[in-house]
Design an enzyme around this catalytic site. Structure first.
Site, PDB file in Angstrom:
ATOM      1  N   LEU A  27       0.742  -1.292  -0.148  1.00  0.00           N
ATOM      2  CA  LEU A  27      -0.002  -0.016  -0.063  1.00  0.00           C
ATOM      3  C   LEU A  27       0.890   1.361   0.001  1.00  0.00           C
ATOM      4  O   LEU A  27       0.555   2.183  -0.738  1.00  0.00           O
ATOM      5  CB  LEU A  27      -0.933   0.002   1.320  1.00  0.00           C
ATOM      6  CG  LEU A  27      -1.825   1.319   1.259  1.00  0.00           C
ATOM      7  CD1 LEU A  27      -2.739   1.404   0.286  1.00  0.00           C
ATOM      8  CD2 LEU A  27      -2.367   1.448   2.728  1.00  0.00           C
ATOM      9  N   HIS A 184     -10.309   3.683   1.558  1.00  0.00           N
ATOM     10  CA  HIS A 184     -10.194   4.851   0.556  1.00  0.00           C
ATOM     11  C   HIS A 184     -11.198   4.795  -0.621  1.00  0.00           C
ATOM     12  O   HIS A 184     -11.463   5.779  -1.335  1.00  0.00           O
ATOM     13  CB  HIS A 184      -8.665   4.204  -0.179  1.00  0.00           C
ATOM     14  CG  HIS A 184      -8.656   3.128  -0.926  1.00  0.00           C
ATOM     15  ND1 HIS A 184      -8.260   1.965  -0.636  1.00  0.00           N
ATOM     16  CD2 HIS A 184      -8.384   3.137  -2.596  1.00  0.00           C
ATOM     17  CE1 HIS A 184      -8.517   1.327  -1.737  1.00  0.00           C
ATOM     18  NE2 HIS A 184      -8.662   1.965  -2.739  1.00  0.00           N
ATOM     19  N   HIS A 246     -14.674  -2.270   1.592  1.00  0.00           N
ATOM     20  CA  HIS A 246     -15.130  -1.307   0.428  1.00  0.00           C
ATOM     21  C   HIS A 246     -16.739  -1.380  -0.182  1.00  0.00           C
ATOM     22  O   HIS A 246     -17.072  -0.257  -0.226  1.00  0.00           O
ATOM     23  CB  HIS A 246     -14.188  -1.437  -0.821  1.00  0.00           C
ATOM     24  CG  HIS A 246     -12.677  -1.271  -0.431  1.00  0.00           C
ATOM     25  ND1 HIS A 246     -12.188  -0.255   0.543  1.00  0.00           N
ATOM     26  CD2 HIS A 246     -11.548  -2.059  -0.783  1.00  0.00           C
ATOM     27  CE1 HIS A 246     -10.931  -0.358   0.285  1.00  0.00           C
ATOM     28  NE2 HIS A 246     -10.346  -1.471  -0.028  1.00  0.00           N
TER      29      HIS A 246
HETATM   30  N1  LIG Z   1      -2.038  -3.033  -0.967  1.00  0.00           N
HETATM   31  C1  LIG Z   1      -3.319  -2.521  -1.418  1.00  0.00           C
HETATM   32  O1  LIG Z   1      -3.591  -2.011  -2.535  1.00  0.00           O
HETATM   33  C2  LIG Z   1      -4.033  -2.075  -0.129  1.00  0.00           C
HETATM   34  C3  LIG Z   1      -3.855  -2.400   1.351  1.00  0.00           C
HETATM   35  N2  LIG Z   1      -4.639  -1.763   2.101  1.00  0.00           N
HETATM   36  C4  LIG Z   1      -4.523  -2.218   3.469  1.00  0.00           C
HETATM   37  O2  LIG Z   1      -3.183  -1.687   3.912  1.00  0.00           O
HETATM   38  C5  LIG Z   1      -2.898  -2.524   5.056  1.00  0.00           C
HETATM   39  C6  LIG Z   1      -1.382  -3.263   4.362  1.00  0.00           C
HETATM   40  O3  LIG Z   1      -1.567  -3.806   3.288  1.00  0.00           O
HETATM   41  P1  LIG Z   1      -0.271  -4.021   2.445  1.00  0.00           P
HETATM   42  O4  LIG Z   1       0.760  -2.934   2.317  1.00  0.00           O
HETATM   43  O5  LIG Z   1      -0.840  -4.586   0.883  1.00  0.00           O
HETATM   44  O6  LIG Z   1       0.586  -5.211   3.115  1.00  0.00           O
HETATM   45  P2  LIG Z   1       1.916  -5.766   3.054  1.00  0.00           P
HETATM   46  O7  LIG Z   1       1.930  -7.231   3.394  1.00  0.00           O
HETATM   47  O8  LIG Z   1       2.409  -5.532   1.480  1.00  0.00           O
HETATM   48  O9  LIG Z   1       2.705  -4.868   3.742  1.00  0.00           O
HETATM   49  C7  LIG Z   1       2.778  -5.042   5.286  1.00  0.00           C
HETATM   50  C8  LIG Z   1       3.714  -4.042   6.004  1.00  0.00           C
HETATM   51  O10 LIG Z   1       3.534  -4.312   7.483  1.00  0.00           O
HETATM   52  C9  LIG Z   1       4.843  -4.534   7.967  1.00  0.00           C
HETATM   53  N3  LIG Z   1       4.716  -5.534   8.998  1.00  0.00           N
HETATM   54  C10 LIG Z   1       4.227  -6.659   8.950  1.00  0.00           C
HETATM   55  N4  LIG Z   1       4.382  -7.686  10.084  1.00  0.00           N
HETATM   56  C11 LIG Z   1       4.715  -6.666  10.748  1.00  0.00           C
HETATM   57  C12 LIG Z   1       5.088  -6.662  12.278  1.00  0.00           C
HETATM   58  N5  LIG Z   1       4.816  -7.932  13.025  1.00  0.00           N
HETATM   59  N6  LIG Z   1       5.652  -5.588  13.104  1.00  0.00           N
HETATM   60  C13 LIG Z   1       6.102  -4.402  12.386  1.00  0.00           C
HETATM   61  N7  LIG Z   1       5.423  -4.382  10.885  1.00  0.00           N
HETATM   62  C14 LIG Z   1       4.845  -5.410  10.173  1.00  0.00           C
HETATM   63  C15 LIG Z   1       5.799  -5.160   6.951  1.00  0.00           C
HETATM   64  O11 LIG Z   1       6.791  -4.901   7.036  1.00  0.00           O
HETATM   65  P3  LIG Z   1       8.107  -5.736   6.336  1.00  0.00           P
HETATM   66  O12 LIG Z   1       8.014  -5.357   4.943  1.00  0.00           O
HETATM   67  O13 LIG Z   1       9.352  -5.375   7.082  1.00  0.00           O
HETATM   68  O14 LIG Z   1       7.782  -7.221   6.603  1.00  0.00           O
HETATM   69  C16 LIG Z   1       5.123  -4.224   5.707  1.00  0.00           C
HETATM   70  O15 LIG Z   1       5.578  -2.943   5.715  1.00  0.00           O
HETATM   71  C17 LIG Z   1      -3.826  -3.556   5.196  1.00  0.00           C
HETATM   72  O16 LIG Z   1      -4.519  -3.225   6.224  1.00  0.00           O
HETATM   73  C18 LIG Z   1      -4.430  -3.577   3.952  1.00  0.00           C
HETATM   74  O17 LIG Z   1      -5.894  -4.160   3.911  1.00  0.00           O
HETATM   75  C19 LIG Z   1      -5.653  -0.962   1.917  1.00  0.00           C
HETATM   76  C20 LIG Z   1      -6.006  -0.329   0.465  1.00  0.00           C
HETATM   77  C21 LIG Z   1      -5.003  -0.839  -0.513  1.00  0.00           C
HETATM   78  O1  LIG Z   2      -8.051  -2.149  -0.445  1.00  0.00           O
HETATM   79  C1  LIG Z   2      -7.603  -2.712  -1.416  1.00  0.00           C
HETATM   80  O2  LIG Z   2      -7.858  -2.045  -2.690  1.00  0.00           O
HETATM   81  C2  LIG Z   2      -7.211  -2.450  -3.762  1.00  0.00           C
HETATM   82  C3  LIG Z   2      -8.149  -1.641  -5.017  1.00  0.00           C
HETATM   83  O3  LIG Z   2      -8.219  -0.463  -4.666  1.00  0.00           O
HETATM   84  P1  LIG Z   2      -8.149   0.565  -6.096  1.00  0.00           P
HETATM   85  O4  LIG Z   2      -8.320   2.066  -5.458  1.00  0.00           O
HETATM   86  O5  LIG Z   2      -6.787   0.425  -6.908  1.00  0.00           O
HETATM   87  O6  LIG Z   2      -9.377   0.135  -6.832  1.00  0.00           O
HETATM   88  C4  LIG Z   2      -7.193  -3.883  -3.931  1.00  0.00           C
HETATM   89  O7  LIG Z   2      -6.336  -4.342  -5.238  1.00  0.00           O
HETATM   90  C5  LIG Z   2      -6.346  -4.551  -2.829  1.00  0.00           C
HETATM   91  O8  LIG Z   2      -6.526  -5.949  -3.024  1.00  0.00           O
HETATM   92  C6  LIG Z   2      -7.154  -4.239  -1.640  1.00  0.00           C
HETATM   93  O9  LIG Z   2      -6.320  -4.383  -0.481  1.00  0.00           O
END
Ligand SMILES: NC(=O)C1=CN([C@@H]2O[C@H](COP(=O)(O)OP(=O)(O)OC[C@H]3O[C@@H](n4cnc5c(N)ncnc54)[C@H](OP(=O)(O)O)[C@@H]3O)[C@@H](O)[C@H]2O)C=CC1
Ligand SMILES: O=C1O[C@H](COP(=O)(O)O)[C@@H](O)[C@H](O)[C@H]1O
Length: 478
Positions: A27, A184, A246
């Site tokens: 994210l 979002h 969402h």
């Molecule tokens: N990806 C997306 O498109 C979207 C994601 N989200 C939400 O955002 C949040 C993060 O998702 P996303 O970025 O995809 O997840 P990722 O798995 O890609 O990233 C997770 C992050 O959390 C850190 N982390 C994991 N475990 C620990 C821990 N025990 N202690 C400290 N840090 C930790 C990781 O650090 P490290 O890399 O060092 O392991 C990494 O920075 C979720 O709640 C998701 O629902 C919301 C909207 C869109």
């Molecule tokens: O929260 C999330 O949203 C994205 C999709 O978001 P968008 O703004 O690109 O439509 C989704 O791909 C992801 O799996 C989910 O964690």
């Protein structure tokens, strides 16, 4: 949309220390760094220092390179290499875990002192659901919470019990008015236009009910697959990642009653009433799917039963919506990326023109495409130009380009980050609504349907089409 009173929004945001937990994640690189970079270049960001954190130690130089690469990949049109480097140079990095955040806490305090005494602290939790609650406890232990605003990423727990535990942990350290549960999709321009179309003009509200609406579809197919997020996705699945969050939030904007005033609390009260009226889901009206090849993805259990596709029927049991199906669909590795809300109106009661029977059953559709540049259209029928009275589908298109020439929309995260800094909670979700949604979802969490395999690039399992019969999913028809 400008709030009128109790939102707490002030003039310009104060200087910010933006502490990003989960800064090495998907994210952060896909959305958060590009959003901050854009706000900065557009002159909308107050003076801000970003303090980034992940669980593994990395050098600051290495992390800044990572930020530059994220911007290059996900905001290629924005700025040049020099500007990207300048932006990244303002980002510091410290590892922190749920057990130990001492180093990070002292860096945050130092940064805050440098920024001056009116600096505000914004803590952004972009970590997986399993890490949220322990992270909140660590934040309290290290004294991060003083004067802070806390942004929590969805899905806000993984069921009712864990959502309550998370809320309890948060409320131990912070009052609710400082908590911003971010979804979002509510920051998307077109979503806010659902409210303006309904309540800022008199045209639609009189027909916005079961007497005139036959169905609502909220359809968010994605082309992308896992994108390296196996750890997150295996534990979360499409239902919790997208539907309980969402898609239900979007449903609430379509279904809510007019709030008494345009204030954060009045709007959120109306959303919660919609969630209260939602009938707990019937697992027989839910289809789960898993794309072929998912189990071979890196990091995925070869026997995984995680669902990558969900289609379901929801029912809002109140006087406005009784009998109207709300059809929700989302999934990975599907044929197209769309984020479409369709409100399908009943067709004409009498057959005056020479139309097939099925064409009288509701092709009048109001369609919201939730793209950054919003698109809103109304599908009707019109006379085909020419000597005969030929009837054909045609569309009204809301002409944003001409009506608002010279303006630039904000991407959802850009808008919502600014709202947090301004202290405006209107577009954020509240604990009572989140907890009720987990109750609504509980029958599916207890008895999840077996995921049905579907080919990548398709519209998901055929069984999902039956839910939307007889007209089918609008997006698949396009
Ligand atoms: N990806 C997306 O498109 C979207 C994601 N989200 C939400 O955002 C949040 C993060 O998702 P996303 O970025 O995809 O997840 P990722 O798995 O890609 O990233 C997770 C992050 O959390 C850190 N982390 C994991 N475990 C620990 C821990 N025990 N202690 C400290 N840090 C930790 C990781 O650090 P490290 O890399 O060092 O392991 C990494 O920075 C979720 O709640 C998701 O629902 C919301 C909207 C869109
Ligand atoms: O929260 C999330 O949203 C994205 C999709 O978001 P968008 O703004 O690109 O439509 C989704 O791909 C992801 O799996 C989910 O964690």
């Amino acid at each position: 949309m400008e709030p009128t009173s109790d939102s707490g929004a002030g003039s310009g945001p104060a200087p910010q220390v933006f502490v990003l937990f989960g800064a090495t994640g998907d994210l952060a690189r896909r959305k958060l760094f590009p959003a901050l970079f854009h706000l900065d270049r557009a002159g909308l960001l107050p003076e801000t220092r970003i303090v980034a954190s992940g669980q593994r130690p990395r050098s600051e130089e290495d992390f800044r390179d990572h930020v530059c690469r994220s911007l290059e990949e996900f905001a290629p049109e924005e700025g040049d290499a020099r500007e990207r480097r300048e932006f990244a140079a303002g980002v510091s990095y410290r590892a922190a875990s749920t057990d130990n955040g001492a180093d990070l806490a002292s860096l945050v305090r130092r940064t805050e002192e440098e920024l001056g005494e009116d600096a505000e602290r914004l803590l952004y939790l972009s970590v997986p659901p399993s890490v949220m609650e322990p992270m909140v406890r660590m934040i309290a232990k290290e004294g991060f919470d003083a004067r802070a605003r806390l942004v929590v990423e969805k899905p806000f727990g993984t069921d009712l019990a864990s959502a309550r535990e998370l809320d309890a942990a948060i409320h131990d350290v912070m009052e609710e008015s400082r908590v911003f549960r971010i979804d979002h999709f509510l920051g998307k321009e077109a979503v806010q236009n659902i409210l303006t179309l309904r309540f800022a003009s008199g045209l639609f509200e009189p027909v916005w009910n079961r007497h005139h609406v036959g169905y609502v579809q909220i359809d968010v197919p994605e082309e992308i697959g896992l994108e390296g997020r196996a750890g997150f996705y295996e534990a979360t699945g499409a239902f919790k990642d997208m539907v309980s969050t969402h898609l239900f939030q979007l449903l609430s904007f379509v279904a809510l009653e007019p709030p008494a005033r345009l204030t954060a609390e009045a709007l959120r009260d109306e959303k919660t009433k919609v969630f209260e009226s939602l009938r707990p889901l019937d697992p027989d009206r839910v289809v789960f799917g898993q794309y072929e090849g998912y189990r071979e993805e890196e990091g995925v259990d070869p026997r995984s039963t995680a669902e990558t596709f969900v289609a379901l029927e929801a029912r809002v049991d109140n006087w406005r919506w009784s009998g109207v199906p709300f059809l929700l669909r989302t999934g990975k590795a599907l044929r197209a990326k769309r984020r479409t809300i369709t409100v399908g109106f009943h067709g004409p009661p009498l057959k005056m023109f020479d139309l097939a029977d099925e064409d009288c059953e509701g092709v009048d559709e109001l369609v919201f495409e939730l793209t950054d540049e919003p698109e809103i259209t109304i599908e009707v029928r019109a006379k085909r130009p020419g000597p005969d009275l030929d009837i054909a589908p045609a569309r009204f298109v809301l002409d944003f380009a001409r009506s608002f020439a010279g303006t630039e929309p904000l991407e959802a995260y850009e808008r919502l980050l600014l709202d947090v800094m301004r202290g405006d909670p209107m577009l954020f979700t509240r604990a009572d609504g989140v907890e009720r949604l987990w109750e609504v979802c509980d029958p599916v969490l207890r008895e999840p349907p077996e995921p049905i395999g579907y080919p990548q690039g398709s519209w998901g399992p055929e069984q999902a089409d039956a839910l939307a019969a007889p007209r089918g999913w609008r997006v698949s028809r396009d």
